[in-house]
Design a protein around this motif. Structure first.
Motif, short mmCIF file in Angstrom:
data_model
loop_
_atom_site.label_atom_id
_atom_site.label_comp_id
_atom_site.label_asym_id
_atom_site.label_seq_id
_atom_site.Cartn_x
_atom_site.Cartn_y
_atom_site.Cartn_z
N LYS A 1 0.92 -0.75 0.29
CA LYS A 1 0.14 0.28 -0.35
C LYS A 1 1.01 1.18 0.20
O LYS A 1 1.59 1.66 0.42
N TRP A 2 0.21 2.40 -0.45
CA TRP A 2 0.85 3.91 -0.47
C TRP A 2 0.64 3.94 0.67
O TRP A 2 -0.34 4.13 1.09
N ASP A 3 1.78 4.76 1.74
CA ASP A 3 1.57 5.20 2.85
C ASP A 3 1.86 6.29 2.91
O ASP A 3 3.34 7.31 1.73
N LEU A 4 2.75 7.27 4.11
CA LEU A 4 3.32 8.23 4.29
C LEU A 4 4.09 8.17 5.12
O LEU A 4 4.50 7.18 6.20
N PRO A 5 5.38 8.87 5.16
CA PRO A 5 6.75 8.33 6.29
C PRO A 5 6.03 8.35 7.91
O PRO A 5 6.16 9.19 7.87
N LYS A 6 6.47 7.36 8.74
CA LYS A 6 6.25 7.37 9.59
C LYS A 6 6.74 6.25 10.37
O LYS A 6 7.64 5.89 10.62
N GLY A 7 6.76 7.07 12.37
CA GLY A 7 7.35 5.80 12.89
C GLY A 7 7.22 5.96 14.11
O GLY A 7 7.31 7.02 14.45
N LYS A 8 7.94 5.60 15.22
CA LYS A 8 7.63 5.91 16.64
C LYS A 8 8.16 6.62 16.82
O LYS A 8 9.69 6.37 16.29
N ILE A 9 8.15 7.30 17.91
CA ILE A 9 9.09 8.33 18.55
C ILE A 9 9.65 7.71 19.89
O ILE A 9 9.22 6.80 20.75
N GLU A 10 11.01 8.34 19.62
CA GLU A 10 12.18 7.50 20.68
C GLU A 10 12.37 7.90 21.55
O GLU A 10 11.66 9.21 22.06
N LYS A 11 12.68 7.28 22.87
CA LYS A 11 13.05 7.52 24.19
C LYS A 11 13.19 9.38 24.33
O LYS A 11 14.51 9.64 24.07
N GLY A 12 13.09 10.45 24.77
CA GLY A 12 12.95 11.40 25.27
C GLY A 12 13.01 12.26 23.71
O GLY A 12 13.98 13.47 23.36
N GLU A 13 12.61 11.55 22.58
CA GLU A 13 12.94 12.97 21.56
C GLU A 13 11.16 13.95 21.56
O GLU A 13 10.29 12.88 21.70
N GLY A 14 11.24 14.69 20.85
CA GLY A 14 10.27 15.42 20.92
C GLY A 14 9.99 14.83 19.72
O GLY A 14 10.09 13.85 18.48
N LYS A 15 8.51 14.78 19.28
CA LYS A 15 7.23 14.82 18.09
C LYS A 15 8.26 15.50 16.94
O LYS A 15 7.77 14.16 15.85
N ARG A 16 8.06 16.68 16.48
CA ARG A 16 8.91 16.66 15.52
C ARG A 16 10.07 16.37 15.59
O ARG A 16 10.16 16.17 14.18
N GLU A 17 11.18 16.35 16.38
CA GLU A 17 12.51 15.68 16.38
C GLU A 17 12.12 14.63 15.69
O GLU A 17 13.11 14.23 14.44
N GLY A 18 11.20 14.20 15.88
CA GLY A 18 11.25 12.32 15.80
C GLY A 18 10.55 12.13 14.26
O GLY A 18 10.36 11.17 13.27
N ALA A 19 9.34 13.29 14.05
CA ALA A 19 8.13 12.73 12.62
C ALA A 19 10.28 13.43 11.53
O ALA A 19 10.11 12.63 10.76
N ILE A 20 10.82 14.42 11.89
CA ILE A 20 12.33 14.26 10.65
C ILE A 20 12.61 12.98 10.99
O ILE A 20 13.32 13.32 9.18
N ARG A 21 13.29 12.77 11.74
CA ARG A 21 14.05 11.58 12.18
C ARG A 21 13.23 10.39 11.20
O ARG A 21 14.38 9.92 10.56
N GLU A 22 11.81 10.22 11.35
CA GLU A 22 11.71 8.53 10.78
C GLU A 22 11.44 8.95 8.81
O GLU A 22 11.57 8.50 8.63
N VAL A 23 11.79 10.33 8.78
CA VAL A 23 11.09 10.51 7.07
C VAL A 23 12.24 10.57 6.30
O VAL A 23 12.19 10.25 5.79
N GLU A 24 12.90 11.18 7.31
CA GLU A 24 14.90 10.87 6.57
C GLU A 24 15.54 9.89 6.31
O GLU A 24 16.41 9.66 5.40
N GLU A 25 15.14 8.82 7.93
CA GLU A 25 15.24 7.94 8.05
C GLU A 25 14.63 6.22 6.70
O GLU A 25 15.51 5.95 5.80
N GLU A 26 13.57 7.14 6.18
CA GLU A 26 12.74 5.87 5.37
C GLU A 26 13.03 6.37 4.07
O GLU A 26 12.67 5.17 3.46
N CYS A 27 13.25 7.49 3.60
CA CYS A 27 13.07 7.73 2.68
C CYS A 27 14.27 8.41 2.36
O CYS A 27 14.46 8.38 0.69
N GLY A 28 15.67 8.75 3.12
CA GLY A 28 17.24 8.80 2.21
C GLY A 28 16.85 10.21 1.91
O GLY A 28 17.59 10.67 1.08
N ILE A 29 16.24 11.47 2.25
CA ILE A 29 16.34 12.43 2.44
C ILE A 29 16.78 13.30 3.73
O ILE A 29 16.95 12.44 4.77
#
Length: 213
Positions: A96-124
């Motif tokens: 299925k088509w989806d949007l990049p996302k993932g679990k927020i890590e311990k001690g990580e902010g929501k925005r920080e986690g969102a950026i990390r997941e996008v960068e890890e999953e998409c390579g940008i």
């Protein structure tokens, strides 16, 4: 507008609302006094039949809090990325088509986690993050336990020219940019919770059925 919240179980949706849905004939009413999300999941997940259910209550926000307290909550974050051409970034995972996302890590902010997941999953490398689009709720089983995932979605900008690289170890097989008027393939083959995000971003004319009440 009265508050409404949606909890998704794959293709099924539970609407928590303070008023009867406009298209009520399409919904099955659930007893709000005795509702148990885990029991509901075990009974209805994967079962054919009705897709739409609703819980009528006086305070939807407080009722949702009560549901959240009754189950293990997993916090996640992701993004809707737009490049300098006005194209939107999507990943392809689990057929299925989806949007990049993932679990927020311990001690990580929501925005920080969102950026990390996008960068890890998409390579940008994300250029910037904007306002929060919405929150979505999805119930599934994790390590044999019924859990509820709350995902925070953010608008993001990308101004680079990096080659997209799907994170294959996360089951992602493709990453693509789509123009606003060319996302039919996404709409036809994505998750209902993702349709909520697309609707908030005004990416298609006809809203999905759960949003039409």
């Amino acid at each position: 507008m009265a508050q409404k919240y949606r909890i998704y179980i794959n293709e099924k949706v539970i609407l928590i609302t303070g008023s009867v849905p406009k298209n009520v004939e399409r919904y099955q009413k659930i007893d709000s006094q005795n509702f148990d999300l885990k029991a509901f999941y075990n009974k209805f997940n994967g079962q054919p039949g009705n897709r739409f259910f609703y819980l009528l209550c006086t305070d939807p926000k407080e009722y949702l809090k009560k549901v959240i307290k009754s189950i293990t909550l997993i916090e996640a974050a992701g993004g809707m990325v737009v490049n300098s051409k006005g194209e939107y970034l999507f990943i392809y995972r689990n057929d299925k088509w989806d949007l990049p996302k993932g679990k927020i890590e311990k001690g990580e902010g929501k925005r920080e986690g969102a950026i990390r997941e996008v960068e890890e999953e998409c390579g940008i490398t994300v250029s910037g993050i904007g306002k929060r689009i919405c929150k979505t709720y999805h119930t599934y089983t994790y390590k044999g336990e019924v859990v509820l995932k709350r995902t925070y979605w953010y608008q993001m900008d990308y101004k680079g020219a990096e080659k997209l690289k799907p994170q294959k170890e996360e089951g992602i097989t493709d990453v693509k940019w789509f123009r606003k008027g060319h996302i039919d393939a996404i709409v036809k083959n994505t998750f209902p919770s993702i349709m909520d995000v697309l609707a908030k971003m005004d990416l298609f004319k006809d809203k999905p059925a759960p949003l039409s009440e």
